[in-house]
Write a protein that holds these residues in place. Structure first.
Motif, short mmCIF file in Angstrom:
data_model
loop_
_atom_site.label_atom_id
_atom_site.label_comp_id
_atom_site.label_asym_id
_atom_site.label_seq_id
_atom_site.Cartn_x
_atom_site.Cartn_y
_atom_site.Cartn_z
N GLU A 13 -9.04 -1.89 -4.76
CA GLU A 13 -8.04 -2.97 -4.70
C GLU A 13 -8.36 -3.85 -3.50
OE1 GLU A 13 -3.63 -2.18 -5.04
OE2 GLU A 13 -3.66 -3.13 -3.08
N GLU A 68 -2.68 -8.87 -4.90
CA GLU A 68 -3.49 -7.66 -4.94
C GLU A 68 -4.29 -7.73 -6.23
OE1 GLU A 68 -0.85 -4.05 -4.14
OE2 GLU A 68 0.58 -5.70 -4.12
N MET A 82 0.85 -1.18 0.00
CA MET A 82 0.00 0.00 0.00
C MET A 82 0.88 1.23 0.00
SD MET A 82 -3.10 0.59 2.63
CE MET A 82 -2.12 -0.36 3.74
MG MG Z 1 -1.62 -2.56 -2.91
#
Ligand code: MG
Ligand code: ADP
Ligand code: MG
Ligand code: MG
Ligand code: MG
Ligand code: MG
Length: 701
Positions: free
Chosen positions: A111, A50, A1
């Motif tokens: 996501e 992801e 992230m």
């Molecule tokens: Mg990610």
């Protein structure tokens, strides 16, 4: 992230003078982590994917489908800590963590990642698809009746001129939007300060708007811009970058690239050396998997003469100045930089002696000060050069509140540079104050229509990394060849019509294992729990190579496999001298994946051999076989890529006028069809095989 801390973002003029400060402290932070973690081991294999989605908003009366810009609202619901009990029935057995949902660049994107990373055991791999489907169901449950999550890599009508493609309507604002795009408006971008700032600062650093061009697919009635040369795109694909004077699709904003969806896999290595080895081995794998997962044949409302997103996204964040791009002599800038910040890896990273200097045959500028500091601290040349190469870049987004950081407690300045180096593979150092160890991320793949496919590619990559470690495989080849493969991988129908460079002699030379040895006695790093079970010997039938795993599923192929096995074990007792032949010749994707039938087992052969070395029960083997078969048959061309499927859908649509245009009506039917395929209510055996079972006729709760 990425970094999503809140704060006051600085514009480019304010950020630029801080670049040295950020880089200096970024390196200090990395060195603190290095000192803490250089001899530390992680907790064995943990990995996660992801998956990125676009939220489609259907308007049935008008036969239109638009991009829903409700990301903020949807994420607020998705990120609540409790789970609606109605979703319990979709929860896979053994899944105790609620999946995690993240924002992405486009305001129409979401996501998801698993709530807790997966382990690598074959039985846990079998439940990956269920976890992915669970996430999709959770997303669905938070959407409006006319909305659906679609795993499509590039939205075919994003940025079409004089047309509405978002819900609510948005308009380009070339005067004051962060991209100054003529095609997309500000509201398309995630409103969090990081994203518009990134967009504006890339443009300002570069000194002009980004300039993205992909070759146009030319059909009988395609309008050719005046002064351009074009002939009908027939069987033969053109290069992935438009040749001078030929028609192209033009795009001018970060959203065209960072607004694409992909499938990424991150896994934790046992220690830093293992992470570096696997990183290197995956570098040549990246273009192969890009070709196999290609899913983006249309941009800005027109068919492209490419099948994949890579060059689009590379150009969409290309912040290099004219000097850095080599258009002007170096005066104000320090380096000539051959690649965008988003591009393929330029340097191998491992200290392995098989990582030879001659493989480093592309220009990779280095920040000499950074390299010296790392070497002085005791790092080796390969690792120092890797980091020093990332650190030729400037930071793009800095918040005024976090300029001064405690280098013991923060990795933010390091991450500022690291997380805006978007390469095919990413080497991820351990976060601060966390048990998470050294990780490697595989980033080239395009997202697939179904979670069956997304699971298949994730599982394949994870098993391949296990084979790489277990058998100490050598995939090294010159980086220039990997770069050539990256371009080839994007060409139309690349996975069946292109050839790719790949190393043929992949086994360690000092360990001349016969194929049978390879199966029964894999090399495993000491005390590595991620491969501990691999020392279990297996029965001869199941250990045939390279296709022994397949043999376990049917008796007629057992016979074939036995013959195969006797042939191959005799041929393998003669050691091959790699010196006098081209180490990495051109092969088809079928050969690279499924083997050449002689000495090269193919990536699938290696995965099969790894699985055969484990004590896997028959049920689990059959379950895994479904996923591996998707890859096997796609590599053979017996199943098509999503890009081929989408292109065929468009060109055979009754409303298609042979003019390369993807109209609203075609797009509507396409996105509907993609959802129906995912749910299993519309068969697509050419894409998924005959046995695909979707997520159900209703799809929604
Ligand atoms: Mg990610
Ligand atoms: P980024 O966007 O920076 O690439 P994300 O946080 O979105 O990263 O995704 C990271 C992925 O890494 C997730 O799928 C997660 O499950 C996985 N992962 C791999 N190894 C670990 C680990 N040791 N601990 C936590 N997550 C891990
Ligand atoms: Mg990210
Ligand atoms: Mg992402
Ligand atoms: Mg082409
Ligand atoms: Mg990622």
């Amino acid at each position: 992230m990425g970094l999503l801390a809140l704060g006051t973002p600085l514009d480019w003029d304010e950020t630029k003078p801080l670049a040295e400060h950020i880089r200096y402290h970024g390196i200090s932070q990395f060195l603190k982590t290095w000192d803490r973690w250089k001899d530390n081991t992680g907790k064995g294999l943990l990995w996660g994917d992801e998956i990125e989605y676009m939220v489609a908003s259907f308007h049935d009366e008008e036969k239109k489908v638009l991009l829903s810009l409700r990301q903020t609202e949807i994420l607020t619901k998705l990120q609540s800590v409790t789970l609606d009990p109605a979703l319990d029935k979709y929860k896979p057995a053994g899944c105790n963590a609620i999946p995690t949902f993240h924002p992405e660049y486009g305001r129409y994107m979401l996501e998801s990642t698993p709530g807790f990373p997966f382990s690598g055991t074959p039985s846990s791999l079998v439940s990956v698809e269920a976890d992915m489907r669970f996430r999709r169901q959770i997303i669905r449950s938070h959407l409006k009746k006319h909305e659906l999550p679609i795993t499509i890599t590039a939205w075919p009508r994003l940025g079409v001129s004089n047309a509405i493609f978002t819900d609510p309507e948005t308009y380009p604002d070339p005067e004051s939007s962060s991209s100054k795009s003529n095609y997309v408006g500000q509201l398309l971008t995630n409103p969090h300060a990081r994203f518009p700032t990134l967009t504006a600062n890339i443009r300002q650093r570069r000194g002009s708007k980004v300039d993205i061009r992909v070759p146009l697919f030319i059909d009988e009635n395609t309008t050719i811009p005046e002064g351009m040369n074009a002939s009908i795109s027939n069987g033969h694909a053109t290069p992935a970058k438009p040749e001078p004077g030929t028609p192209y699709i033009h795009m001018d904003a970060m959203a065209f690239g960072m607004g694409c969806c992909c499938l990424q896999i991150t896994f934790q290595a046992w220690n830093v050396d293992e992470a570096r080895k696997v990183y290197d081995a995956l570098v040549p794998i990246a273009p192969i998997m890009l070709a196999l997962t290609a899913a983006s044949p249309a941009f800005r409302g027109q068919l492209a003469d490419v099948d994949a997103r890579w060059n689009v996204i590379a150009a969409s964040v290309d912040d290099r100045t004219e000097e850095e791009r080599g258009l002007k002599p170096l005066k104000n800038d320090k380096y000539r930089i051959p690649k965008s910040r988003y591009d393929s890896v330029s340097l191998y990273l491992s200290n392995d002696e098989r990582n030879k200097p001659e493989y480093h045959d592309v220009e990779a500028p280095i920040n000499a000060d950074v390299r010296k500091r790392l070497l002085d601290h005791g790092l080796d040349d390969k690792l120092a050069s890797h980091i020093a190469h990332l650190f030729i870049r400037d930071p793009l987004v800095q918040f005024s509140e976090t300029i001064d950081q405690d280098d013991e407690l923060s990795m933010d300045h390091f991450e500022n540079i690291q997380s805006t180096n978007w390469q095919t593979i990413r080497f991820k150092p351990p976060p601060v104050n966390s048990p998470i160890g050294w990780r490697v991320e595989f980033r080239s793949m395009e997202v697939q229509l179904t979670d069956f496919e997304n699971a298949a590619f994730s599982i394949f990559i994870v098993l391949l990394t296990r084979a790489i470690i277990s058998f100490d495989l050598n995939f090294y080849m010159p980086i220039s060849k990997v770069d050539k493969n990256m371009q080839r991988a994007q060409e139309r129908s690349a996975s069946t019509s292109q050839s790719f460079f790949f190393r043929k002699h992949v086994f360690p030379q000092d360990k001349p294992l016969s194929r049978f040895d390879l199966n029964s006695r894999p090399v495993s790093p000491p005390n590595n729990p991620s491969s501990r079970s691999s020392s279990t010997p297996v029965s001869p039938i199941n250990s045939t190579f390279p296709n022994g795993f397949a043999a376990a599923s049917s008796s007629s192929s057992n016979q074939h496999q036995r013959e195969n096995s006797s042939r191959s074990s005799s041929s393998c007792s003669t050691p091959i001298e790699p010196e006098n032949i081209d180490e990495s010749p051109e092969m088809s994707i079928d050969e690279i994946i499924n083997g050449d039938g002689e000495n090269f087992p193919g990536l699938m052969g290696l995965v099969n051999a790894y699985l055969n070395s484990l004590n896997v029960d028959v049920c689990t083997k059959c379950d895994l076989r479904r996923y591996l078969d998707l890859i096997k048959y796609r590599a053979k061309g017996q199943l098509v890529t999503p890009a081929v499927w989408i292109r065929r859908f468009i060109t055979s649509h009754p409303a298609y006028k042979r003019d390369s245009v993807v109209s609203d009506e075609i797009n509507y039917d396409l996105i509907r069809a993609m959802d129906e395929i995912e749910r299993g209510v519309r068969p697509a055996p050419e894409l998924l095989g005959k046995d695909y079972v979707g997520s159900g006729p209703t799809g929604c709760l």
